[in-house]
Design a protein around this motif. Structure first.
Motif, PDB file in Angstrom:
ATOM      1  N   PHE A 297       0.831  -1.196   0.000  1.00  0.00           N
ATOM      2  CA  PHE A 297       0.000   0.000   0.000  1.00  0.00           C
ATOM      3  C   PHE A 297       0.869   1.252   0.000  1.00  0.00           C
ATOM      4  O   PHE A 297       1.925   1.289   0.629  1.00  0.00           O
ATOM      5  N   LEU A 298       0.406   2.255  -0.704  1.00  0.00           N
ATOM      6  CA  LEU A 298       1.063   3.553  -0.674  1.00  0.00           C
ATOM      7  C   LEU A 298       0.121   4.524   0.012  1.00  0.00           C
ATOM      8  O   LEU A 298      -1.071   4.594  -0.319  1.00  0.00           O
ATOM      9  N   ILE A 299       0.661   5.272   0.968  1.00  0.00           N
ATOM     10  CA  ILE A 299      -0.124   6.226   1.737  1.00  0.00           C
ATOM     11  C   ILE A 299       0.342   7.633   1.387  1.00  0.00           C
ATOM     12  O   ILE A 299       1.536   7.943   1.478  1.00  0.00           O
ATOM     13  N   LEU A 300      -0.578   8.488   0.982  1.00  0.00           N
ATOM     14  CA  LEU A 300      -0.254   9.878   0.700  1.00  0.00           C
ATOM     15  C   LEU A 300      -0.673  10.730   1.894  1.00  0.00           C
ATOM     16  O   LEU A 300      -1.827  10.693   2.317  1.00  0.00           O
ATOM     17  N   ASP A 301       0.279  11.474   2.424  1.00  0.00           N
ATOM     18  CA  ASP A 301       0.084  12.264   3.634  1.00  0.00           C
ATOM     19  C   ASP A 301       0.059  13.751   3.269  1.00  0.00           C
ATOM     20  O   ASP A 301       1.090  14.408   3.199  1.00  0.00           O
ATOM     21  N   GLY A 302      -1.143  14.265   2.966  1.00  0.00           N
ATOM     22  CA  GLY A 302      -1.286  15.675   2.664  1.00  0.00           C
ATOM     23  C   GLY A 302      -0.798  16.107   1.301  1.00  0.00           C
ATOM     24  O   GLY A 302      -0.444  17.267   1.109  1.00  0.00           O
ATOM     25  N   VAL A 303      -0.775  15.192   0.315  1.00  0.00           N
ATOM     26  CA  VAL A 303      -0.374  15.557  -1.053  1.00  0.00           C
ATOM     27  C   VAL A 303      -1.543  16.287  -1.704  1.00  0.00           C
ATOM     28  O   VAL A 303      -2.577  15.684  -1.997  1.00  0.00           O
ATOM     29  N   GLN A 304      -1.377  17.576  -1.935  1.00  0.00           N
ATOM     30  CA  GLN A 304      -2.509  18.417  -2.311  1.00  0.00           C
ATOM     31  C   GLN A 304      -2.597  18.736  -3.792  1.00  0.00           C
ATOM     32  O   GLN A 304      -3.601  19.301  -4.241  1.00  0.00           O
TER      33      GLN A 304
ATOM     34  N   ASP B 288      -1.469  -2.641  -4.096  1.00  0.00           N
ATOM     35  CA  ASP B 288      -2.811  -3.165  -3.834  1.00  0.00           C
ATOM     36  C   ASP B 288      -3.813  -2.073  -3.488  1.00  0.00           C
ATOM     37  O   ASP B 288      -5.016  -2.341  -3.431  1.00  0.00           O
ATOM     38  N   GLY B 289      -3.326  -0.875  -3.252  1.00  0.00           N
ATOM     39  CA  GLY B 289      -4.254   0.210  -2.952  1.00  0.00           C
ATOM     40  C   GLY B 289      -3.507   1.495  -2.663  1.00  0.00           C
ATOM     41  O   GLY B 289      -2.343   1.489  -2.267  1.00  0.00           O
ATOM     42  N   LEU B 290      -4.202   2.602  -2.878  1.00  0.00           N
ATOM     43  CA  LEU B 290      -3.679   3.934  -2.578  1.00  0.00           C
ATOM     44  C   LEU B 290      -4.538   4.507  -1.466  1.00  0.00           C
ATOM     45  O   LEU B 290      -5.768   4.478  -1.549  1.00  0.00           O
ATOM     46  N   ILE B 291      -3.890   5.050  -0.429  1.00  0.00           N
ATOM     47  CA  ILE B 291      -4.608   5.557   0.738  1.00  0.00           C
ATOM     48  C   ILE B 291      -4.317   7.041   0.894  1.00  0.00           C
ATOM     49  O   ILE B 291      -3.161   7.455   0.941  1.00  0.00           O
ATOM     50  N   LEU B 292      -5.367   7.842   0.968  1.00  0.00           N
ATOM     51  CA  LEU B 292      -5.232   9.291   1.073  1.00  0.00           C
ATOM     52  C   LEU B 292      -5.538   9.739   2.500  1.00  0.00           C
ATOM     53  O   LEU B 292      -6.594   9.409   3.047  1.00  0.00           O
ATOM     54  N   CYS B 293      -4.614  10.479   3.087  1.00  0.00           N
ATOM     55  CA  CYS B 293      -4.768  10.947   4.462  1.00  0.00           C
ATOM     56  C   CYS B 293      -4.376  12.420   4.571  1.00  0.00           C
ATOM     57  O   CYS B 293      -3.612  12.933   3.744  1.00  0.00           O
TER      58      CYS B 293
ATOM     59  N   VAL C 198      15.789  -2.371   2.031  1.00  0.00           N
ATOM     60  CA  VAL C 198      14.632  -2.745   2.851  1.00  0.00           C
ATOM     61  C   VAL C 198      13.699  -3.636   2.037  1.00  0.00           C
ATOM     62  O   VAL C 198      13.411  -3.355   0.874  1.00  0.00           O
ATOM     63  N   ASP C 199      13.239  -4.706   2.656  1.00  0.00           N
ATOM     64  CA  ASP C 199      12.282  -5.595   1.998  1.00  0.00           C
ATOM     65  C   ASP C 199      10.893  -4.947   2.038  1.00  0.00           C
ATOM     66  O   ASP C 199      10.255  -4.897   3.088  1.00  0.00           O
ATOM     67  N   LEU C 200      10.459  -4.460   0.899  1.00  0.00           N
ATOM     68  CA  LEU C 200       9.176  -3.781   0.824  1.00  0.00           C
ATOM     69  C   LEU C 200       8.100  -4.633   0.157  1.00  0.00           C
ATOM     70  O   LEU C 200       7.043  -4.121  -0.210  1.00  0.00           O
ATOM     71  N   THR C 201       8.370  -5.926   0.007  1.00  0.00           N
ATOM     72  CA  THR C 201       7.396  -6.783  -0.667  1.00  0.00           C
ATOM     73  C   THR C 201       6.097  -6.911   0.121  1.00  0.00           C
ATOM     74  O   THR C 201       5.053  -7.239  -0.446  1.00  0.00           O
ATOM     75  N   ARG C 202       6.156  -6.679   1.415  1.00  0.00           N
ATOM     76  CA  ARG C 202       4.950  -6.592   2.249  1.00  0.00           C
ATOM     77  C   ARG C 202       5.109  -5.356   3.120  1.00  0.00           C
ATOM     78  O   ARG C 202       5.797  -5.401   4.154  1.00  0.00           O
ATOM     79  N   SER C 203       4.494  -4.267   2.717  1.00  0.00           N
ATOM     80  CA  SER C 203       4.722  -3.017   3.426  1.00  0.00           C
ATOM     81  C   SER C 203       3.721  -1.957   3.013  1.00  0.00           C
ATOM     82  O   SER C 203       2.997  -2.100   2.026  1.00  0.00           O
ATOM     83  N   ALA C 204       3.717  -0.881   3.785  1.00  0.00           N
ATOM     84  CA  ALA C 204       3.004   0.348   3.424  1.00  0.00           C
ATOM     85  C   ALA C 204       4.001   1.482   3.585  1.00  0.00           C
ATOM     86  O   ALA C 204       4.724   1.540   4.580  1.00  0.00           O
ATOM     87  N   VAL C 205       4.055   2.346   2.608  1.00  0.00           N
ATOM     88  CA  VAL C 205       5.019   3.456   2.634  1.00  0.00           C
ATOM     89  C   VAL C 205       4.271   4.779   2.530  1.00  0.00           C
ATOM     90  O   VAL C 205       3.370   4.927   1.703  1.00  0.00           O
ATOM     91  N   ILE C 206       4.658   5.721   3.387  1.00  0.00           N
ATOM     92  CA  ILE C 206       4.033   7.044   3.428  1.00  0.00           C
ATOM     93  C   ILE C 206       4.860   8.026   2.604  1.00  0.00           C
ATOM     94  O   ILE C 206       6.069   8.147   2.791  1.00  0.00           O
ATOM     95  N   ILE C 207       4.183   8.734   1.698  1.00  0.00           N
ATOM     96  CA  ILE C 207       4.791   9.813   0.924  1.00  0.00           C
ATOM     97  C   ILE C 207       4.206  11.129   1.418  1.00  0.00           C
ATOM     98  O   ILE C 207       2.985  11.281   1.492  1.00  0.00           O
ATOM     99  N   GLY C 208       5.061  12.087   1.750  1.00  0.00           N
ATOM    100  CA  GLY C 208       4.594  13.341   2.320  1.00  0.00           C
ATOM    101  C   GLY C 208       4.195  14.368   1.289  1.00  0.00           C
ATOM    102  O   GLY C 208       4.330  14.174   0.078  1.00  0.00           O
ATOM    103  N   SER C 209       3.704  15.495   1.786  1.00  0.00           N
ATOM    104  CA  SER C 209       3.231  16.569   0.923  1.00  0.00           C
ATOM    105  C   SER C 209       4.384  17.243   0.195  1.00  0.00           C
ATOM    106  O   SER C 209       5.550  17.117   0.575  1.00  0.00           O
TER     107      SER C 209
END
Length: 256
Positions: A111-118, A136-141, A199-210
């Motif tokens: 999963f990729l998590i977007l943290d305040g990407v406007q 597997d999914g994009l998460i907006l926060c 880093v093994d990212l095959t099972r992970s969620a990574v946060i991308i900032g604004s």
């Protein structure tokens, strides 16, 4: 297939389209997004999007459309007035958009998590890249751009109909991912700061900032480590979409 013809700018459908084009609240209330162009319409049909209405100008080649779909012909001047682009491609359509919270038991492991990407262009580009590299999914926060804005939708190049997007508070997302055993990382300088290549990212969620602020303090508190993307000393940082592309490539290596 029966076709309506509308020429008046005061027609209720035209007013509705303008409202959906301009107002996030209207798109959320109706659960609809606006797409433009024959190519994007073909992608919507290919991936079984639930279409509401198609508007087109005479002479535009349309793909085969469902029999019961509302299809409306409008003059070029009227299409120009309702389109979000300066040079309309002759087709505009309304389609259902699914925006939900992350399931309690997330389906998938990347999963990729977007943290305040406007910036909607960045959100759409990242969405397209996440789809390309097998997320597997994009998460907006934290106040991200509207996933159903016309600019976001255009930038996805069809990924809007293929890859699920979720919108939720970051703390709730982190709790669900942690319960599922999915480690969370953030792209930021911190301690420990890990080279993304190691880093093994095959099972992970990574946060991308604004774009301007980077990841939030809450994101740093919730993640178990930060990731560094190596680059020359002449450059301090990457655009959010570029950083996401690097991370997604590392996350998707086992599928590519």
């Amino acid at each position: 297939m029966s076709v309506e013809k509308i020429t008046s700018r005061s027609n209720p459908l035209i007013s509705r389209v303008k409202r959906l084009r301009d107002k996030r609240a209207a798109r959320k209330a109706e659960g609809l997004l606006i797409g433009e162009g024959p190519k994007l319409l073909e992608e919507a049909l290919r991936w079984d999007a639930q279409l509401d209405t198609v508007l087109y100008t005479r002479g535009t080649q349309l793909p085969e459309l469902p029999e019961q779909l509302r299809v409306v012909e409008v003059p070029e001047g009227l299409m120009q007035a309702i389109a979000d682009t300066k040079t309309p491609q002759g087709v505009l359509f309304l389609a259902k958009g699914k925006l939900e919270q992350l399931p309690e038991k997330p389906a998938g492991d990347k999963f990729l998590i977007l943290d305040g990407v406007q910036d909607p262009g960045n959100v759409g580009t990242i969405w397209r890249t996440a789809d390309a590299f097998g997320a597997d999914g994009l998460i907006l926060c934290n106040g991200c751009a509207d996933p159903w804005s016309p600019k976001t939708v255009r930038a996805t190049m069809g990924a809007v109909f293929r890859l699920p997007v979720y919108e939720e508070f970051l703390s709730a997302v982190a709790a669900k991912l942690t319960a599922a055993g999915i480690p969370i990382y953030a792209t930021a300088l911190g301690n420990p700061c890990l080279d993304v290549r190691g880093v093994d990212l095959t099972r992970s969620a990574v946060i991308i900032g604004s774009e301007g602020q980077g990841v939030s303090q809450l994101a740093l508190e919730l993640c178990e480590g930060t990731l560094r993307i190596p680059m020359t000393g002449r450059c301090e940082s990457l655009n959010a979409a570029c950083a996401a592309a690097v991370v997604l490539w590392e996350m998707g290596r086992d599928k590519l």
